[in-house]
Design a protein around this motif. Structure first.
Motif, PDB file in Angstrom:
ATOM      1  N   CYS A  36      66.191  88.016 -27.697  1.00  0.00           N
ATOM      2  CA  CYS A  36      66.983  86.851 -28.089  1.00  0.00           C
ATOM      3  C   CYS A  36      66.173  85.567 -27.940  1.00  0.00           C
ATOM      4  CB  CYS A  36      68.263  86.778 -27.250  1.00  0.00           C
ATOM      5  SG  CYS A  36      69.251  85.299 -27.536  1.00  0.00           S
ATOM      6  N   GLY A  41      66.603  81.919 -29.704  1.00  0.00           N
ATOM      7  CA  GLY A  41      68.005  81.864 -29.309  1.00  0.00           C
ATOM      8  C   GLY A  41      68.116  81.651 -27.813  1.00  0.00           C
ATOM      9  N   ILE A  55      72.979  83.254 -28.514  1.00  0.00           N
ATOM     10  CA  ILE A  55      73.461  82.146 -29.332  1.00  0.00           C
ATOM     11  C   ILE A  55      72.259  81.515 -30.035  1.00  0.00           C
ATOM     12  CG2 ILE A  55      74.679  79.931 -29.321  1.00  0.00           C
ATOM     13  CD1 ILE A  55      76.428  82.323 -28.505  1.00  0.00           C
ATOM     14  N   GLY A  56      72.306  81.464 -31.356  1.00  0.00           N
ATOM     15  CA  GLY A  56      71.223  80.888 -32.143  1.00  0.00           C
ATOM     16  C   GLY A  56      70.135  81.914 -32.425  1.00  0.00           C
ATOM     17  N   ASP A  60      71.947  85.627 -33.603  1.00  0.00           N
ATOM     18  CA  ASP A  60      73.096  84.791 -33.288  1.00  0.00           C
ATOM     19  C   ASP A  60      74.365  85.633 -33.179  1.00  0.00           C
ATOM     20  OD1 ASP A  60      74.419  82.366 -32.780  1.00  0.00           O
ATOM     21  OD2 ASP A  60      75.013  82.215 -34.888  1.00  0.00           O
ATOM     22  N   SER A  61      75.091  85.462 -32.066  1.00  0.00           N
ATOM     23  CA  SER A  61      76.365  86.137 -31.772  1.00  0.00           C
ATOM     24  C   SER A  61      76.224  87.625 -31.454  1.00  0.00           C
ATOM     25  CB  SER A  61      77.372  85.945 -32.913  1.00  0.00           C
ATOM     26  OG  SER A  61      77.593  84.573 -33.112  1.00  0.00           O
TER      27      SER A  61
END
Length: 67
Positions: A36, A41, A55-56, A60-61
């Protein structure tokens, strides 16, 4: 009598579904923390779900499996 039977069957069905949903979430493909952060992210804890999430970046997610 029919109402009790219907209530019992509904309870059993909901119990079975409740037991299988977390197992399905655990087997979903996820990303590791280092992957990540390498994809620009950030690893964040989502308190409403109780899960670590990327996140990012490219993931992402996505759920995080480990640090």
């Amino acid at each position: 009598m029919r109402t009790r039977l219907l209530g019992f069957i509904t309870g059993v069905v909901l119990a079975v579904l409740g037991a299988t949903v977390p197992a399905a979430q655990a087997s979903a493909p996820t990303v590791t923390g280092p992957e990540c952060t390498r994809s620009h992210g950030s690893v964040e804890y989502i308190s409403t779900t109780g899960l670590w999430t990327c996140i990012g970046g490219a993931y992402d997610s996505e759920l995080i499996t480990s640090n």
